[in-house]
Motif scaffolding. Structure first.
Motif, PDB file in Angstrom:
ATOM      1  N   LEU A   1      -4.929  -8.856  -7.622  1.00  0.00           N
ATOM      2  CA  LEU A   1      -5.835  -7.892  -8.237  1.00  0.00           C
ATOM      3  C   LEU A   1      -5.690  -7.917  -9.742  1.00  0.00           C
ATOM      4  O   LEU A   1      -4.674  -8.331 -10.286  1.00  0.00           O
TER       5      LEU A   1
ATOM      6  N   LEU B   1     -12.613   4.512 -13.330  1.00  0.00           N
ATOM      7  CA  LEU B   1     -13.689   5.165 -12.600  1.00  0.00           C
ATOM      8  C   LEU B   1     -13.397   6.653 -12.422  1.00  0.00           C
ATOM      9  O   LEU B   1     -12.365   7.041 -11.887  1.00  0.00           O
TER      10      LEU B   1
ATOM     11  N   THR C   1      -4.028  -1.232  -8.220  1.00  0.00           N
ATOM     12  CA  THR C   1      -4.939  -0.147  -8.546  1.00  0.00           C
ATOM     13  C   THR C   1      -4.415   1.151  -7.950  1.00  0.00           C
ATOM     14  O   THR C   1      -3.763   1.147  -6.913  1.00  0.00           O
TER      15      THR C   1
ATOM     16  N   GLU D   1       0.851  -1.180   0.000  1.00  0.00           N
ATOM     17  CA  GLU D   1       0.000   0.000   0.000  1.00  0.00           C
ATOM     18  C   GLU D   1       0.890   1.233   0.000  1.00  0.00           C
ATOM     19  O   GLU D   1       1.908   1.268   0.689  1.00  0.00           O
ATOM     20  N   ALA D   2       0.503   2.198  -0.769  1.00  0.00           N
ATOM     21  CA  ALA D   2       1.302   3.426  -0.809  1.00  0.00           C
ATOM     22  C   ALA D   2       0.369   4.622  -0.818  1.00  0.00           C
ATOM     23  O   ALA D   2      -0.728   4.563  -1.380  1.00  0.00           O
ATOM     24  N   LEU D   3       0.827   5.671  -0.190  1.00  0.00           N
ATOM     25  CA  LEU D   3       0.032   6.894  -0.115  1.00  0.00           C
ATOM     26  C   LEU D   3       0.942   8.087  -0.350  1.00  0.00           C
ATOM     27  O   LEU D   3       2.041   8.165   0.201  1.00  0.00           O
TER      28      LEU D   3
ATOM     29  N   LEU E   1      -5.609   5.195  -7.082  1.00  0.00           N
ATOM     30  CA  LEU E   1      -6.699   6.160  -6.969  1.00  0.00           C
ATOM     31  C   LEU E   1      -6.105   7.541  -6.750  1.00  0.00           C
ATOM     32  O   LEU E   1      -5.307   7.735  -5.832  1.00  0.00           O
TER      33      LEU E   1
ATOM     34  N   ASP F   1      -8.788   1.489 -11.890  1.00  0.00           N
ATOM     35  CA  ASP F   1      -9.565   0.270 -11.985  1.00  0.00           C
ATOM     36  C   ASP F   1     -10.881   0.562 -12.695  1.00  0.00           C
ATOM     37  O   ASP F   1     -11.725   1.303 -12.181  1.00  0.00           O
ATOM     38  N   SER F   2     -11.048   0.044 -13.857  1.00  0.00           N
ATOM     39  CA  SER F   2     -12.215   0.250 -14.717  1.00  0.00           C
ATOM     40  C   SER F   2     -12.407   1.720 -15.060  1.00  0.00           C
ATOM     41  O   SER F   2     -13.482   2.130 -15.460  1.00  0.00           O
TER      42      SER F   2
ATOM     43  N   SER G   1      -9.846   6.540 -10.732  1.00  0.00           N
ATOM     44  CA  SER G   1      -9.293   5.256 -10.334  1.00  0.00           C
ATOM     45  C   SER G   1      -8.926   4.477 -11.586  1.00  0.00           C
ATOM     46  O   SER G   1      -9.700   4.412 -12.543  1.00  0.00           O
TER      47      SER G   1
ATOM     48  N   THR H   1      -3.496   7.194  -3.710  1.00  0.00           N
ATOM     49  CA  THR H   1      -3.324   5.929  -2.994  1.00  0.00           C
ATOM     50  C   THR H   1      -3.186   4.817  -4.023  1.00  0.00           C
ATOM     51  O   THR H   1      -3.816   4.855  -5.082  1.00  0.00           O
ATOM     52  N   ALA H   2      -2.360   3.874  -3.690  1.00  0.00           N
ATOM     53  CA  ALA H   2      -2.133   2.770  -4.619  1.00  0.00           C
ATOM     54  C   ALA H   2      -2.024   1.479  -3.832  1.00  0.00           C
ATOM     55  O   ALA H   2      -1.522   1.457  -2.711  1.00  0.00           O
ATOM     56  N   VAL H   3      -2.499   0.442  -4.425  1.00  0.00           N
ATOM     57  CA  VAL H   3      -2.361  -0.901  -3.851  1.00  0.00           C
ATOM     58  C   VAL H   3      -1.774  -1.790  -4.927  1.00  0.00           C
ATOM     59  O   VAL H   3      -2.245  -1.797  -6.068  1.00  0.00           O
TER      60      VAL H   3
END
Lengths: 391, 564
Positions: A164, A193, A169, A141-143, A171, A190-191, A188, A157-159
């Motif tokens: 996954l 968003l 992903t 996890e990163a912020l 954001l 992911d898809s 995001s 933020t990233a995971v």
């Protein structure tokens, strides 16, 4: 209870004068804190340290059947001066309960932040970097948090996780807090968003209010009415979501007991949710929430409470009562007399969550359980204990 | 090559298959859009059976089978599911994502659950099926290609084209995965479960209530146009009504004599140890290399897997058809006419399936028949099916007698385990004509005894594993027993031949070449001697020595649990 790193991040928000509450995302933060709290699972130990005002580390060891853990590091360009040692920290900082919404703060002027030295600007934007790796799973996890300007903040933020899709992903969230209103734009990976959130506060504009109402304190509002909406659209999966919400909350100058009411509506899915939270005393907060879906006629009712238990001082009680209000009472600030905080929730399906949090010596502890009385064969859904120590 | 299988019994009772499907659907993690259990409310296999074509049989032995089939299905089967779905796409999207990088919507992700009913119909399947069975490794069924051609999905949301298309697409995708990945895994697991002793008791218990009901008799109706192995119409007077086939619409072609001969010769080659096995080019039979276990009927459970219902239904070789005609017709024969044969039939019949089926018809005698085509030279080449009742052929009788020799040691140790069994045993002894086919039925009628038998079988010598197999068969749905048992008879009889003296009997009856005859005689004598030894060692009726012998054999042979 917030874990150490979340605590440090809230400290960063406070130090950088960022109002977390002035956002549509935190519209019903009080109800969520009182009703949606997480009960721990298994055993979890956390050892943390703010080694320097700018640097924090934290190690977590957990056991839910299998032993797992995490290592996290945090860097803040802004020195954090809050007390983080478990023996001394303020329990109100780490326990989420009823949220007192504060008066809106007038945003800083841009030029306030400018620091000139020798004819050159040397001021830096406040930045926070945070990373955490979960060990057996190899999840990262990163912020990245950066105050772009007095009214803007960028949060990325990233995971990264092999389980996954696409391996992870990201954001990105661009937040703007202009006092009177706030906006958030998000994207995001992911898809694809895309999202937008906005919150508008009715009442006087903090940017101009001081000059108008300074001479007429009696007419100042005791509460604030806010309205907001959010909109999401997934570019890749062509799906979306929308919701609108209202909130009325009392301000600190309210004479009676503080309370917060929210009403959120999801017109697409027909979901209507109303909450009412009240702080019935300095040690007690109550909350109720009613969800109703006018498409499926499903409804849900939840109650929750938060109770701060304080030790009796026994024979010195009478003496404390006689203390004059303006005298300093060091014990009150440090919550030394708090023996524990009880949080409980119950819903109409007889699912119960109980949490007991507090401090023993130098350790912060959280004991919790979630129960399902309807399922007789397995009443206890989850039981757990968390221990935190930070120096 | 042609074969026939019974589709009608599969249609009759699908409640068990429905339950299994429900559990299978809920066992694996469901996609997040489904927020409730999936319940199969209706399952109808339709009246049209799938068409199966044998393309290749790679391996054929008593405990192994490998074959490739071509399957095509255009029937009227349908399936109705009920569940609840999450209608909010944002909710399902977020539920699979880590919360750390979630946008955390305030109320946009609020859920809306909608009850959903889906009906799958007009299923069109076409593909190549590879079926591999091994007693040790269970049953593997693989689709070589994607068998799903088309499918009609009708649901609650048919009025919304977008949702309808989405569901159609999703379900087709899921079904493809199911056929290609999940189904082989499920079938394999189920087959292992059937053979592993610890699961059998469970199955037995589950089945106990079912067993009180009348089993569906696959062979309840007479075929409109039954033919024997040689294509001659079977006389309804002599061949009894246990033969199958439901409606007149389901006409099964008469199988070619040539193929029957070829297959018969093939199985004969294992049975007789003849040096002059028919020339099958580019074929190596593992059975030649490995000494087959004396336990026969191992193949049966594979065929009786209820999960395999439809697949299985189609799985019957021409051989089994031939034997089914024979055995079916003989089933009602009165044993009194030839008592010597009576005891003979026991073993093979019992092994296979007779169990469930004959329980309810104890009067019927069950005999196992071998279509011995080699007797052609003797001029007694009439099919057993048509002739057994009146003129028992010499060739079949001795071979059955031979089987008895093998069987007796097997049966008696069981007798010592409990009184019920011994009672039956004594019954059998007193009445030589009593068909041993009844033996397997015993565990069914006495559910309490089943665990005992199983326990024994797991700890005692391999021959006892018959009992285990039988119970396995009972565990499987009665629908499928009928399909396989005939085949098993065939298999078991051929397997037995390899080790038991029946060989010489059949040799004697069948006049092969001089060389062959000499060789066979020699072998047969040796084998007979062995069997005699075994018999004298293992069979001490009425004495406590049974325990001793069986326990001594425990040490010699690994328990069947390890064999399987």
């Amino acid at each position: 209870m917030l874990d150490f790193m979340e605590h440090v991040q809230t400290a960063f928000y406070q130090a950088s004068h960022w109002d977390v509450d002035n956002s549509y995302g935190t519209l019903n933060a009080t109800a969520r804190a009182l009703l949606d709290f997480q009960t721990p699972r298994g055993l979890r130990l956390q050892i943390s340290s703010l080694a320097a005002p700018n640097f924090a580390t934290s190690y977590t060891l957990g056991s839910v059947g299998v032993v797992d853990g995490s290592v996290s590091y945090l860097y803040s360009s802004l020195p954090l001066t809050r007390e983080f040692r478990t023996s001394n920290l303020d329990l109100h900082h780490v326990i989420r309960g009823y949220r007192h919404v504060q008066e809106l703060r007038r945003p800083d002027e841009d030029w306030w932040w400018e620091i000139w030295h020798g004819g050159k600007r040397i001021d830096r934007r406040d930045t926070l970097l945070y990373g955490r790796i979960f060990l057996p799973q190899s999840t990262l996890e990163a912020l990245y948090l950066r105050r772009l300007s007095p009214t803007r903040q960028l949060k990325v933020t990233a995971v990264s996780d092999s389980s996954l899709k696409n391996g992870g992903t990201i954001l990105a969230l661009l937040q703007g807090d202009f006092g009177k209103y706030s906006t958030e734009y998000m994207y995001s990976t992911d898809s694809g968003l895309l999202g937008f959130r906005g919150l508008y506060n009715f009442g006087p504009d903090p940017r101009v209010a001081p000059t108008v109402s300074v001479h007429d304190v009696g007419e100042r509002a005791h509460g604030r009415f806010s309205a907001g909406a959010e909109l999401y659209y997934g570019v890749l999966n062509k799906s979306g979501g929308i919701s609108t919400g209202l909130r009325f909350t009392t301000l600190p100058n309210h004479a009676g007991f503080p309370y917060t009411m929210t009403l959120t509506l999801n017109p697409l899915m027909g979901n209507l949710s109303s909450t009412y939270s009240v702080k019935a005393g300095s040690n007690l907060a109550l909350c109720s929430r009613l969800d109703f879906n006018f498409y499926s006629y499903e409804s849900d009712l939840q109650f929750g409470c938060e109770l701060w238990r304080r030790r009796n001082h026994g024979d010195v009680e009478w003496a404390i009562k006689k203390l004059r209000p303006d005298w300093k009472r060091p014990s009150a600030a440090r919550d030394d007399d708090v023996s524990g905080i009880l949080k409980a929730r119950v819903d109409n399906k007889w699912r119960i969550g109980v949490l007991w949090e507090g401090r023993i010596k130098e350790l912060l502890f959280t004991v919790g359980a979630s129960l399902d009385l309807k399922k007789r064969e397995q009443i206890f859904r989850a039981v757990g204990i968390e221990l935190q120590y930070s120096s | 090559m042609a074969f026939n299988f019974n589709w009608s019994p599969l249609i009759a009772d699908t409640s068990r298959a429905r339950d299994m499907l429900t559990t299978a659907l809920n066992k694996s993690p469901k996609p997040p859009i489904i927020v409730d259990d999936i319940i199969v409310t209706e399952l109808n296999l339709g009246s049209t059976p799938p068409e199966l074509e044998i393309l290749e049989i790679g391996d054929l032995a008593e405990d192994r089978f490998r074959g490739i089939f071509k399957m095509s299905y255009t029937g009227d089967a349908f399936l109705t599911l009920k569940t609840k779905v999450q209608a909010n796409p944002l909710n399902t999207y977020l539920s699979t994502k880590p919360s750390f990088a979630s946008p955390e919507p305030l109320a946009a992700a609020a859920g809306l659950t909608i009850p959903l009913q889906i009906t799958l119909s007009d299923i069109r399947l076409s593909g190549f099926v590879i079926l591999v069975f091994s007693k040790q490794k269970g049953l593997t069924l693989v689709f070589r290609n994607d068998p799903l051609e088309s499918l009609k999905v009708s649901s609650t949301f048919d009025s919304i084209p977008f949702v309808r298309d989405y569901l159609q697409k999703e379900i087709e995708g899921q079904l493809r995965v199911l056929f290609m990945e999940d189904l082989p895994a499920i079938i394999h697991r189920l087959s292992l479960r059937l053979w592993s002793p610890e699961f059998q008791e469970l199955e037995e218990r589950l089945d106990a209530p079912h067993d009180t009901t009348t089993p569906v008799d696959a062979l309840a109706t007479n075929p409109p146009d039954a033919v024997d192995a040689f294509g001659n119409p079977i006389d309804d007077q002599t061949s009894n009504a246990t033969l199958t086939l439901d409606t007149a619409s389901e006409i099964h072609a008469s199988f070619s004599k040539k193929n029957i001969l070829r297959l018969a010769a093939l199985s004969e080659s294992q049975r007789t140890l003849s040096l002059f096995t028919p020339g099958i080019f580019e074929a190596v039979f593992r059975a030649w290399a490995a000494h087959p276990e004396p336990t026969s009927g191992a193949v049966t459970p594979a065929l009786t897997l209820s999960s395999l219902a439809r697949m299985q239904s189609g799985f019957a070789s021409i051989k089994s058809q031939a034997s089914s005609v024979a055995s079916g017709s003989t089933g009602q024969d009165s044993h009194s006419s030839r008592p010597t044969l009576a005891s003979a039939n026991s073993v093979s019949a019992g092994l296979s399936l007779g169990a469930g089926r004959f329980r309810t018809h104890p009067i019927r005698k069950r005999k196992k028949r071998v279509v011995d085509l080699r007797k052609q030279k003797d001029g007694t080449e009439d099919s057993d099916a048509s002739t057994t009742t009146t003129t028992p052929t010499v060739s079949t009788a001795p071979s059955e007698n031979a089987n008895v020799i093998m069987e007796e040691p097997l049966a008696t140790p069981k007798a010592s385990t409990d009184t019920l069994w011994s009672q039956e045993q004594s019954e059998k002894i007193s009445e030589p004509a009593a068909p041993t086919g009844l033996l397997p039925a015993a565990p069914l009628s006495e559910p309490t005894r089943a665990p005992l038998l199983e326990k024994r079988s797991s700890s005692s010598r391999p021959p006892l594993s018959h009992a285990r197999i039988r119970s396995t068969q009972q565990a499987s749905s009665p629908l499928f027993r009928s399909l396989s048992f005939d085949k098993i008879n065939q298999m078991s009889s051929s397997a037995k031949g390899t080790i038991s003296p029946p060989c010489d009997a059949s040799i004697a009856s069948s006049s092969g070449g001089i060389l062959e005859q000499a060789w066979m005689l020699k072998m047969a004598q040796e084998i007979a001697r062995k069997v005699q030894e075994e018999k004298s060692r293992g069979f001490h009726p009425g004495t406590g020595g049974l325990w001793a012998t069986s326990s001594s054999e425990d040490e010699l042979d690994a328990p069947p649990a390890y064999h399987a």
